[in-house]
Motif scaffolding. Structure first.
Motif, PDB file in Angstrom:
ATOM      1  N   SER A  41      13.954  30.856 132.292  1.00  0.00           N
ATOM      2  CA  SER A  41      13.147  31.637 131.361  1.00  0.00           C
ATOM      3  C   SER A  41      11.788  31.886 132.012  1.00  0.00           C
ATOM      4  N   ALA A  42      11.294  33.101 131.876  1.00  0.00           N
ATOM      5  CA  ALA A  42      10.015  33.449 132.499  1.00  0.00           C
ATOM      6  C   ALA A  42       9.102  34.134 131.490  1.00  0.00           C
ATOM      7  N   PRO A  43       8.688  33.427 130.419  1.00  0.00           N
ATOM      8  CA  PRO A  43       7.871  34.067 129.392  1.00  0.00           C
ATOM      9  C   PRO A  43       6.495  34.502 129.881  1.00  0.00           C
ATOM     10  N   HIS A  44       6.009  33.912 130.937  1.00  0.00           N
ATOM     11  CA  HIS A  44       4.699  34.297 131.460  1.00  0.00           C
ATOM     12  C   HIS A  44       4.780  35.542 132.336  1.00  0.00           C
ATOM     13  N   ALA A  45       5.967  36.115 132.424  1.00  0.00           N
ATOM     14  CA  ALA A  45       6.160  37.308 133.243  1.00  0.00           C
ATOM     15  C   ALA A  45       5.740  38.591 132.530  1.00  0.00           C
ATOM     16  N   VAL A  46       5.316  38.484 131.285  1.00  0.00           N
ATOM     17  CA  VAL A  46       4.942  39.679 130.515  1.00  0.00           C
ATOM     18  C   VAL A  46       3.570  39.517 129.884  1.00  0.00           C
ATOM     19  N   ARG A  47       2.916  40.649 129.669  1.00  0.00           N
ATOM     20  CA  ARG A  47       1.650  40.624 128.912  1.00  0.00           C
ATOM     21  C   ARG A  47       1.991  40.287 127.470  1.00  0.00           C
ATOM     22  N   HIS A  48       1.127  39.581 126.807  1.00  0.00           N
ATOM     23  CA  HIS A  48       1.359  39.284 125.406  1.00  0.00           C
ATOM     24  C   HIS A  48       0.037  39.193 124.655  1.00  0.00           C
ATOM     25  N   TRP A  49       0.142  39.365 123.355  1.00  0.00           N
ATOM     26  CA  TRP A  49      -1.018  39.381 122.471  1.00  0.00           C
ATOM     27  C   TRP A  49      -1.353  37.950 122.070  1.00  0.00           C
ATOM     28  N   ARG A  50      -2.581  37.533 122.333  1.00  0.00           N
ATOM     29  CA  ARG A  50      -3.017  36.195 121.955  1.00  0.00           C
ATOM     30  C   ARG A  50      -4.488  36.220 121.574  1.00  0.00           C
ATOM     31  N   ARG A  51      -4.789  35.666 120.416  1.00  0.00           N
ATOM     32  CA  ARG A  51      -6.177  35.550 119.939  1.00  0.00           C
ATOM     33  C   ARG A  51      -6.932  36.882 119.986  1.00  0.00           C
ATOM     34  N   ASP A  52      -6.343  37.883 119.416  1.00  0.00           N
ATOM     35  CA  ASP A  52      -6.972  39.201 119.259  1.00  0.00           C
ATOM     36  C   ASP A  52      -7.181  39.974 120.561  1.00  0.00           C
ATOM     37  N   SER A  53      -6.454  39.632 121.609  1.00  0.00           N
ATOM     38  CA  SER A  53      -6.547  40.417 122.849  1.00  0.00           C
ATOM     39  C   SER A  53      -5.285  40.226 123.687  1.00  0.00           C
ATOM     40  N   TRP A  54      -5.120  41.134 124.644  1.00  0.00           N
ATOM     41  CA  TRP A  54      -3.969  41.041 125.537  1.00  0.00           C
ATOM     42  C   TRP A  54      -4.224  40.000 126.618  1.00  0.00           C
ATOM     43  N   LYS A  55      -3.245  39.144 126.835  1.00  0.00           N
ATOM     44  CA  LYS A  55      -3.293  38.190 127.936  1.00  0.00           C
ATOM     45  C   LYS A  55      -2.388  38.737 129.031  1.00  0.00           C
ATOM     46  N   ARG A  56      -2.912  38.801 130.216  1.00  0.00           N
ATOM     47  CA  ARG A  56      -2.144  39.370 131.326  1.00  0.00           C
ATOM     48  C   ARG A  56      -1.004  38.455 131.736  1.00  0.00           C
ATOM     49  N   GLU A  57      -0.041  39.055 132.382  1.00  0.00           N
ATOM     50  CA  GLU A  57       1.085  38.290 132.922  1.00  0.00           C
ATOM     51  C   GLU A  57       0.617  37.413 134.080  1.00  0.00           C
ATOM     52  N   ASP A  58       1.388  36.396 134.375  1.00  0.00           N
ATOM     53  CA  ASP A  58       1.119  35.591 135.568  1.00  0.00           C
ATOM     54  C   ASP A  58       1.863  36.240 136.721  1.00  0.00           C
ATOM     55  N   GLU A  59       1.110  36.691 137.682  1.00  0.00           N
ATOM     56  CA  GLU A  59       1.654  37.461 138.789  1.00  0.00           C
ATOM     57  C   GLU A  59       2.804  36.746 139.481  1.00  0.00           C
ATOM     58  N   TYR A  60       3.847  37.492 139.788  1.00  0.00           N
ATOM     59  CA  TYR A  60       5.046  37.065 140.506  1.00  0.00           C
ATOM     60  C   TYR A  60       5.975  36.174 139.693  1.00  0.00           C
ATOM     61  N   THR A  61       5.679  35.903 138.420  1.00  0.00           N
ATOM     62  CA  THR A  61       6.575  35.081 137.609  1.00  0.00           C
ATOM     63  C   THR A  61       7.930  35.759 137.437  1.00  0.00           C
TER      64      THR A  61
END
Length: 71
Positions: A41-61
């Motif tokens: 599973s690679a959930p950090h491979a995508v941008r996601h909404w957290r605390r009222d802003s977009w959190k970027r993906e972790d590169e190369y995940t």
């Protein structure tokens, strides 16, 4: 650059589209069937909404998950 890093960079450039939404009718999830009972599973491979802003993906995940599948 070693072969693994080159493979990860190539996978990111060819298959990963961080700033594009999933195609219509698609969930955006990729299921890559294999021959062994292993779940990656690679959930950090995508941008996601957290605390009222977009959190970027972790590169190369995403590339690492795809590379592991190919191995």
């Amino acid at each position: 650059m070693d072969a693994v890093l080159q493979a990860l960079v190539a996978l990111e450039q060819e298959q990963v589209h961080y700033d594009m939404p999933a195609p219509p009718g698609s969930s955006g999830l990729a299921v890559l069937p294999g021959r062994r009972a292993v779940l990656i599973s690679a959930p950090h491979a995508v941008r996601h909404w957290r605390r009222d802003s977009w959190k970027r993906e972790d590169e190369y995940t995403a590339a690492i998950a795809c590379w592991l599948h190919r191995q």
